[in-house]
Scaffold this motif. Structure first.
Motif, short mmCIF file in Angstrom:
data_model
loop_
_atom_site.label_atom_id
_atom_site.label_comp_id
_atom_site.label_asym_id
_atom_site.label_seq_id
_atom_site.Cartn_x
_atom_site.Cartn_y
_atom_site.Cartn_z
N ALA A 84 -2.37 -1.30 85.03
CA ALA A 84 -2.22 -2.73 84.77
C ALA A 84 -3.52 -3.47 85.00
CB ALA A 84 -1.11 -3.31 85.64
N LEU A 85 -4.24 -3.02 86.04
CA LEU A 85 -5.51 -3.66 86.34
C LEU A 85 -6.55 -3.37 85.26
CD1 LEU A 85 -7.64 -5.02 88.10
CD2 LEU A 85 -7.83 -2.89 89.40
N LEU A 86 -6.72 -2.10 84.91
CA LEU A 86 -7.76 -1.73 83.96
C LEU A 86 -7.40 -2.11 82.53
CD1 LEU A 86 -9.04 1.70 85.29
CD2 LEU A 86 -9.97 -0.58 85.63
N SER A 87 -6.13 -2.34 82.25
CA SER A 87 -5.76 -2.75 80.90
C SER A 87 -6.34 -4.12 80.55
CB SER A 87 -4.23 -2.78 80.75
OG SER A 87 -3.67 -3.78 81.60
N PHE A 88 -6.76 -4.86 81.58
CA PHE A 88 -7.43 -6.14 81.35
C PHE A 88 -8.77 -5.92 80.64
CE2 PHE A 88 -10.43 -9.42 82.81
CZ PHE A 88 -9.77 -10.56 82.38
N PHE A 89 -9.36 -4.73 80.85
CA PHE A 89 -10.68 -4.45 80.31
C PHE A 89 -10.63 -3.71 78.97
CE2 PHE A 89 -11.20 -5.03 84.81
CZ PHE A 89 -12.34 -5.78 84.91
N ALA A 90 -9.45 -3.47 78.43
CA ALA A 90 -9.33 -2.79 77.14
C ALA A 90 -8.06 -3.27 76.45
CB ALA A 90 -9.29 -1.27 77.33
N PRO A 91 -8.11 -3.57 75.16
CA PRO A 91 -6.94 -4.09 74.43
C PRO A 91 -5.90 -3.01 74.17
CG PRO A 91 -9.00 -4.76 73.37
CD PRO A 91 -9.34 -3.67 74.36
N VAL A 92 -5.09 -2.68 75.17
CA VAL A 92 -4.04 -1.67 75.02
C VAL A 92 -2.65 -2.30 75.06
CG1 VAL A 92 -5.43 0.19 76.00
CG2 VAL A 92 -4.06 -1.27 77.52
#
Length: 664
Positions: free
Chosen positions: A60-68
């Protein structure tokens, strides 16, 4: 088992990313015993949660850095983003570089440092092939794309109700909206809160750099970031609005694509350079030797070829003005250009990535800064000079010929100014955009190109401002009055910058109506007082012969210096720290580069076009140097003012002498 080196490094990266709301969670997780991890599939159908040491779920955190996000409808973008997160879990170099290039947590927001630029070159430098399964499947190309997202935030009314209280327009016992001092024991939201003071930079809006796969669009990133923020909005009671414009996203150019316009402008420049080189060589090797041996002067085609000679044009550029009484015009013109370039340096720097905007907030309150804050007045000096010389020339003509061809006068002025002007506009609209890149290159340089492409015709017609906006004691008194009027018009604007000062409509209307007229009157006296009485305190400086060559380049410098400023701001990788020494240092570089470019434009276009105009009026005959010298001597002996102060004799003034003139 203890965490491996890749796991530790990834933990550090995520800890940096979680410097705000997630910091505590990551710190507590780091003390737990990590559990085993399983390898991820080559291309998972959805962004899988993966475990850091201690089992902390970070998808959830890293999804902020990639459009998934499932809300992103671009399947190609989602797949590439999943691959990116998968490889980041494995700490693959290219994925770690993309994550490393992105902003993890904003810094300096309370100081109004609102450009969080990350690392542009590290992002766009990512160019790999991933997912290959053998010779028949070469894999998919993955390239980094740099984007700047605009984030506007504020607390919810339930979180900090005082944020939404009525903004006072005057200082009260509890609050002074114009003060730069803030109570360090109050909430940080007080400094972020927007006040009625326009001199303060907004702190509730900033730019966040993101490095994402090139297959994603700006809208994909905006949708994904907005979805990832839902948890933050709910958990911490903040409003977050995210906008990503297409002009704020860029990738490395694989190859420069040149349009037809680019080729045409490049061809014109190449032809001009070639002709100048050939003409200069012919002038120095053939023509000058012939003249020294008493040969014939140039006529016909030879005269046309020689007007492109850089040797002759440089010689003319360096000659002092023969009208001694009007040399002050060169000084006024040069120093006005110096202040204009300094003012534009401040304008571009203050409007771009700025490390310490609080410096500017303080400068707004300094009366001595009116030379910069009210610097648009200095441009009016050029209007005064141009109008003065035009009127002076008209009076000379009317005194001799009693008639004047107004149409021919305007045609001459248009022909003298327009070729160089349009050449610079054409360069802005074509080749300038291909020179470099940067975080804001597309949004600034690309916008400039688009404007020039769409509005070149308004510049061609000079409608761009309207379409798409005797006693010595007496001389002392008059000079003091003129000086007072000029200073009052410049520094009088400071009253409108005084924080919290009441607004009076009559005062504003009076100043807005008269301050430019007052400044122009002061400049008129500086000219007339010097010419008619010789009384001018600054005349010895403004009349120096060394100033004349630079003064003759001011028109080209005015056209080119904006490109220098625009280039510097568009290629910035980090916010600039500002101070007055640094501003003057940067403005000095702008001055040098602007006049270097101005010299090239003068030699390639301005001087040859002026020479051709002169030949047309002289019947195609090029005067001998000794004849010109004799005319100058006769002119100086009689001390007659029969010429207008750069360029050629105006064809509108029939029968005037064919002496070279200096026209603004």
């Amino acid at each position: 088992m203890p965490p491996t080196a890749p796991e530790l490094l990834l933990l550090i990266l995520v800890a940096v990313a979680g410097g705000g709301p997630w910091g505590a969670a990551v710190a507590s997780a780091a003390t737990k015993v990590p559990g085993p991890t399983s390898p991820a599939p080559s291309l998972p159908p959805a962004p899988p949660p993966f475990a850091l040491p201690g089992g902390l779920q970070t998808s959830a955190l890293l999804s902020f850095f990639a459009p998934v996000s499932p809300k992103v409808h671009n399947e190609e973008c989602r797949n590439d983003s999943r691959r990116y997160l998968q490889e980041l879990q494995n700490l693959t170099l290219w994925a770690a570089q993309m994550f490393d290039a992105s902003t993890k947590f904003p810094e300096g927001i309370l100081a109004a440092d609102t450009y969080q630029l990350g690392h542009y070159d590290e992002c766009v430098g990512v160019d790999v092939v991933v997912g290959g399964n053998g010779p028949e499947d070469a894999g998919r190309r993955m390239r980094g794309q740099y984007c700047l997202a605009t984030i506007k935030f504020a607390p919810m009314p339930s979180t900090y109700p005082a944020f939404y209280r009525e903004r006072p327009h005057h200082a009260t016992e509890d609050e002074d909206p114009f003060s730069l001092a803030h109570d360090p024991y109050k909430s940080a939201w007080e400094k972020i809160r927007v006040t009625v003071d326009p001199s303060k930079k907004r702190r509730d809006e900033f730019f966040w750099s993101m490095c994402i796969p090139s297959s994603c669009t700006a809208q994909d990133l905006q949708t994904s970031m907005d979805a990832a923020m839902d948890t933050i909005r709910a958990a911490y009671g903040v409003r977050v609005d995210i906008t990503v414009q297409e002009s704020m996203c860029s990738t490395a150019k694989e190859s420069t694509e040149y349009s037809i316009g680019d080729h045409v402008v490049g061809l014109v420049i190449a032809i001009a350079v070639t002709i100048t080189i050939i003409s200069t060589g012919y002038d120095m090797i053939v023509y000058q030797q012939r003249i020294q041996n008493g040969g014939k002067t140039a006529r016909g085609m030879e005269s046309i070829v020689l007007v492109f000679s850089a040797y002759s044009n440089l010689e003319k550029l360096g000659k002092p003005d023969r009208t001694k009484d009007m040399r002050i015009l060169h000084g006024l013109r040069l120093f006005s250009m110096v202040f204009i370039i300094l003012g534009h340096r401040c304008l571009f720097s203050y409007g771009g990535p700025f490390y310490n905007p609080e410096f500017l907030e303080e400068r707004y309150r300094k009366i001595q800064d009116m030379f910069l804050l009210n610097g648009t007045l200095i441009v009016d000096t050029f209007f005064v000079l141009s109008g003065f010389l035009t009127c002076y020339s008209i009076f000379l003509e009317l005194g001799k010929r009693k008639r004047l061809n107004i149409g021919l006068l305007y045609l001459y002025r248009w022909m003298r100014l327009t070729p160089v002007y349009m050449m610079v506009v054409a360069f802005y609209a074509t080749l300038l955009d291909n020179l470099d890149n940067g975080p804001m290159w597309k949004s600034k340089m690309g916008l400039e190109r688009e404007r020039c492409e769409q509005n070149w015709w308004t510049n061609f017609l000079y409608i761009n401002n309207y379409v798409n906006a005797d006693q010595l004691a007496t001389m002392w008194i008059v000079s003091l009055i003129a000086g007072f009027i000029g200073l009052a018009s410049m520094f009088g604007g400071w009253s409108f910058y005084i924080p919290g000062r009441p607004y009076y409509i009559w005062e504003n209307a009076t100043y807005a109506t008269l301050h430019r007229i007052a400044w122009s009157m002061a400049m008129c006296w500086a000219i007339l007082g010097s010419i008619t009485t010789g009384f001018n305190v600054l005349e010895p400086i403004l009349s120096l012969d060394a100033i004349t060559p630079l003064s003759r380049l001011t028109y080209c410098a005015f056209l080119t210096h904006g490109a220098v400023d625009l280039y510097i701001v568009s290629t910035l990788r980090v916010p600039q720290y500002m101070s007055f020494p640094r501003l003057f240092w940067m403005a000095s570089g702008d001055l040098v580069m602007a006049f270097i470019f101005a010299l090239f434009i003068h030699l390639l276009f301005e001087a040859p076009i002026g020479g051709i105009q002169k030949l047309l009026m002289a019947g195609g005959k090029r005067p001998r140097p000794d004849d010109q010298e004799n005319k100058r001597k006769n002119l100086n002996e009689t001390n007659e003012m029969v010429e207008t102060p750069k360029g050629s004799t105006n064809p509108a003034y029939r029968g005037d002498t064919k002496e070279e003139t200096q026209e603004i």
